[in-house]
Design an enzyme around this catalytic site. Structure first.
Site, PDB file in Angstrom:
ATOM      1  N   PRO A 562       0.743  -1.238   0.173  1.00  0.00           N
ATOM      2  CA  PRO A 562      -0.146   0.058  -0.037  1.00  0.00           C
ATOM      3  C   PRO A 562       0.766   1.344   0.085  1.00  0.00           C
ATOM      4  O   PRO A 562       0.527   2.360   0.394  1.00  0.00           O
ATOM      5  CB  PRO A 562      -0.691  -0.196   1.249  1.00  0.00           C
ATOM      6  N   ASP A 563       2.111   1.277  -0.536  1.00  0.00           N
ATOM      7  CA  ASP A 563       2.873   2.512  -0.444  1.00  0.00           C
ATOM      8  C   ASP A 563       2.254   3.704  -0.817  1.00  0.00           C
ATOM      9  O   ASP A 563       2.466   4.869  -0.314  1.00  0.00           O
ATOM     10  CB  ASP A 563       4.220   2.135  -1.206  1.00  0.00           C
ATOM     11  N   HIS A 564       1.572   3.952  -1.981  1.00  0.00           N
ATOM     12  CA  HIS A 564       1.046   5.022  -2.346  1.00  0.00           C
ATOM     13  C   HIS A 564       0.002   5.696  -1.558  1.00  0.00           C
ATOM     14  O   HIS A 564      -0.173   6.855  -1.381  1.00  0.00           O
ATOM     15  CB  HIS A 564       0.589   4.867  -4.171  1.00  0.00           C
ATOM     16  N   ALA A 567       1.255   6.910   1.948  1.00  0.00           N
ATOM     17  CA  ALA A 567       1.901   8.247   1.473  1.00  0.00           C
ATOM     18  C   ALA A 567       0.622   9.154   1.936  1.00  0.00           C
ATOM     19  O   ALA A 567       1.018  10.288   2.424  1.00  0.00           O
ATOM     20  CB  ALA A 567       2.362   8.421   0.186  1.00  0.00           C
TER      21      ALA A 567
END
Length: 801
Positions: A562-564, A567
């Site tokens: 779920p990186d984006h 952020a």
């Protein structure tokens, strides 16, 4: 109590229904008063499947912390009351189809002109403009159109639909980011805004963008330039063990050496080529049997504890039940017990962030219909006949101009968090050290790539050795002038450097410090090595992202999630704290966990599992309450179309298009009969779709109102007419990249907020001299001395090709 939360005093009117509801929920978690306005029969999401013991897990989890009032917008008096309520609000979030509210005199853009300080957020599936404006969609359709589906599963089978509603959840968080930016801009200028927010645009940017940051494994095994469709190779392999599965993410040479030692130094694995990640992946048939043999007789936690001790990145692939029962998430308070209905207790993921050590999450259950009707007692109705102002042409601006961000972030999440601030006008300074480079630079093997140019656009780079006393002193001077410090290191890293959050806030009490990590700053697993694929395994997502008929086939190996999303979760909380700082003058500490972002994105599934154990299970490409709903093969190479028949009306409309006489049987007329005969119906539809182009199938069904979407491949986005019509892309040149670069543009259409400037991504230390002179008042001699001593670093590469 909300008075200590950053968005205390912000009033949001929320008419979202069936999608976008997590936008208002996150704002409510952060302290906003969110008033859910429902029709007399209640929001349709109150009956959203699945329903356990009379409770819609979707409604219960997505509307916690909100109040409910009933207003009949079909009635003139109701509309007058609604306008009166809007006159007291700061934000209106609505999800009606384009043009729907205009019919009853509540056109959202006109309402915004009438109340010029109001921020109106119109969330629709495809936006208010473009060829697909009036298309109907579901989460599954969005997955197909945004290209997520093309990277899910194995290339030798049908693409695998991810679990839950990850598309709508990701878009809701993006909508919350857009909303707070517009509200911040109002605080700066006095002008509200009308936001044309497209879920499709947002999913393409947030869930797993086909362009932008990619993980180090993908960069190491590909060209570092493009996302790939689903592939047979598994950079993040999953292995069975005695009580389930574990996943390893072995990237660096040191990690491979640790794994090889754990395997007993087999001679067959001593080849030097195996030091390189892409060679190991290519030789998986040689490597993996050794790992399988070691893992087979051990439990997942035995393997994880031993692997983490040895320096091998490894995590369990947990089921939702195991997540609910885990000590780690219990210690962190990641779930909260809620009485979602009289006598019905369940566990809901408690919230996305911690602020100054306290969870900003669920404080009260979702409301009963009209439970807070008293909120209308003092509302003065407004005439629906009053004209709105004519549109006023104003100079659009970047809302965060004047904000300074020190960006210590690395890899995907770190790059994205800083980039989002830079896009909105903040001065983002990427603080770097050549001895410990950002992993996204380390894999480049060249000064710049298209990927890095996209992910780090708009930033300045400042090279400094934070392990030296002089370097730390220089950084502290920068902190004195900063508004925000962003980081996503392993917990404790900044403290070891002597620049932990408490130290930074002592230096500058007004600074907002953000620290994101894989599994959180506390708890038994907090120090685990945490890459995204390991986080997905430990949070229960991977176990659901598979074919229920094939225990070994998991579908999330090619995704970056779920990186984006994380952020944006972090940046929303940071901006909320900056809003609070305007009121009280002090900064804050924002802490977030990628794993908990996933938990919240699957809130309804975890709630259902806690009420009815065993219900959160892999579903594959079917929906329990709908038929037909699936991914259907079309003519051409790897061509597929998603079709969702939501109800009997959709079924009747589908029969107008699909040429299949065997579907006319009356037993299929009702949903129960269709579910019972799912396989037969799917076979008939596949026979029809398999001879037709996927776009043709989708268009034919959309024309009769049936949700359908052709699966888009990564290479097809640039030519998408709808995205082009909405100005989704910008073509940018970087002096170190030969070809033009296609980048995403703004996050939504706004009347007041300008599009990003898109300055080129920096080389390492490219702006060191400039920043040292401008912000630190260092002379050229002092800068030169610091560079010679290795305290400061400047770019060594040419600034153009």
């Amino acid at each position: 109590m909300t008075e200590n939360l950053p968005l205390a005093g912000l009033r949001v009117v929320d008419t979202s229904d069936g999608k976008g509801e997590m936008c208002g929920r996150y704002l409510a978690d952060l302290g906003a008063e969110v008033i859910l306005v429902e029709p007399p029969e209640g929001a349709s999401s109150r009956t959203c499947e699945p329903i356990y013991r009379g409770v819609s897990t979707y409604f219960a989890s997505h509307n916690a912390n909100k109040s409910s009032v009933v207003i009949d917008l079909e009635d003139g008096n109701g509309r007058a009351t609604f306008l009166g309520l809007l006159s007291t609000a700061d934000v209106w979030i609505e999800t009606s189809a384009p043009g729907t509210l205009s019919v009853i005199g509540l056109d959202p853009s006109a309402v915004q002109r009438r109340f010029p300080e109001l921020v109106v957020v119109s969330i629709t599936d495809f936006g208010q403009s473009g060829p697909r404006r009036d298309d109907v969609a579901t989460d599954w359709v969005q997955m197909a159109v945004a290209g997520i589906l093309s990277r899910s599963g194995s290339p030798d089978t049908a693409p695998m639909m991810p679990p839950g509603a990850l598309a709508y959840e990701s878009a809701s968080i993006q909508a919350a980011w857009a909303t707070l930016l517009a509200y911040w801009n109002r605080l700066e200028t006095g002008s509200g805004d009308y936001l044309d927010f497209s879920i499709s645009d947002a999913v393409t940017q947030v869930l797993d963008p086909p362009f932008g940051s990619i993980g180090t494994a993908a960069a190491a095994t590909g060209d570092g330039e493009t996302s790939q469709d689903r592939s047979a190779f598994q950079p993040y392999p999953i292995f069975p063990c005695r009580d389930g599965h574990v996943r390893i993410v072995v990237l660096a040479a040191r990690q491979w050496r640790a794994l090889r030692q754990w395997l007993g130094e087999p001679e067959a694995l001593a080849h030097p080529d195996l030091q390189l990640a892409h060679r190991r992946y290519a030789m998986a048939d040689l490597v993996n049997p050794y790992i399988s043999a070691l893992f087979a007789e051990r439990t997942s936690m035995e393997l994880v504890l031993e692997g983490q001790k040895r320096g091998v990145p490894i995590a369990p692939v947990l089921t939702p039940a195991a997540v609910l029962g885990s000590e780690h998430f219990a210690v962190r308070g990641a779930f909260v017990d809620v009485e979602v209905a009289p006598g019905v207790m369940g566990k809901i993921p408690s919230g996305l962030v911690e602020l100054d050590g306290e969870r900003a999450g669920i404080r009260r259950r979702a409301p009963e219909l009209g439970e807070h009707q008293h909120l209308l007692d003092n509302i003065v109705p407004r005439s629906t006949e009053s004209p709105s102002r004519a549109p006023v042409a104003e100079q659009r601006r970047l809302p965060l101009q004047g904000i300074r961000v020190l960006d210590l972030g690395v890899i995907v999440m770190g790059a994205e968090s800083g980039r989002l601030f830079a896009d909105q006008g903040a001065d983002v300074i990427k603080v770097e050290n050549r001895a410990y480079p950002d992993g996204s630079r380390a894999v480049l093997q060249r000064p710049m790539t298209r990927r890095f140019a996209i992910a780090q656009r708009g930033k300045r780079s400042f090279g400094v050795d934070l392990r030296s006393d002089e370097g730390k002193n220089i950084f502290r001077q920068l902190v004195e002038q900063a508004d925000v410090v962003l980081s996503n290191f392993k917990p404790g890293t900044l403290e070891k450097l002597g620049i932990g959050p408490s130290t930074l806030r002592d230096i500058n009490p007004r600074v907002v410090v953000a620290a994101s990590s894989a599994l959180g700053a506390t708890g038994p697993w907090s120090n685990w090595m945490g890459y995204g694929p390991l986080v997905r395994g430990a949070s229960g997502l991977t176990s659901l992202w598979r074919d229920p008929g094939d225990d070994g086939q998991f579908g999330d190996s090619a995704t970056v999630y779920p990186d984006h999303l994380e952020a944006r979760v972090v940046d929303i909380a940071v901006l909320a704290c900056l809003i609070a700082r305007r009121r009280d003058g002090v900064g804050a500490l924002v802490e977030a966990s990628q794993a908990e972002a996933i938990l919240v994105a699957m809130s309804d599934l975890f709630l259902g599992e806690s009420i009815e154990p065993g219900t959160a299970a892999p579903r594959g490409n079917s929906i329990d309450s709908q038929a037909p709903s699936g991914v259907y093969r079309c003519a051409g190479d790897d061509a597929w179309c998603v079709i969702n028949v939501r109800d009997d009306d959709d079924w009747s409309s589908l029969l107008e298009v699909v040429d299949a006489s065997r579907l006319s049987d009356s037993v299929f007329a009702e949903v129960a009969g269709r579910i019972a005969n799912r396989a037969e119906i799917d076979s008939a539809i596949n026979s029809w779709t398999s001879t037709r182009d996927s776009a043709e199938v989708a268009r034919a069904l959309q024309e009769v109102g049936v949700p359908a979407g052709a699966m888009r491949h990564v290479g097809e986005f640039g030519s998408d007419q709808h995205l082009q019509a909405r100005g989704f892309f910008r073509t940018v040149r970087h002096p170190l990249v030969k070809r033009p670069i296609l980048m995403e543009n703004s996050l939504c259409h706004s009347m007041q907020m300008a599009d990003p400037v898109l300055d080129p991504a920096p080389l390492h230390g490219e702006h060191t001299r400039e920043i040292a002179g401008q912000l630190l008042d260092m002379t050229e001699d002092q800068i030169e001395t610091a560079i010679d001593a290795g305290v400061l670093e400047e770019s060594l590469a040419p600034v153009s090709v």
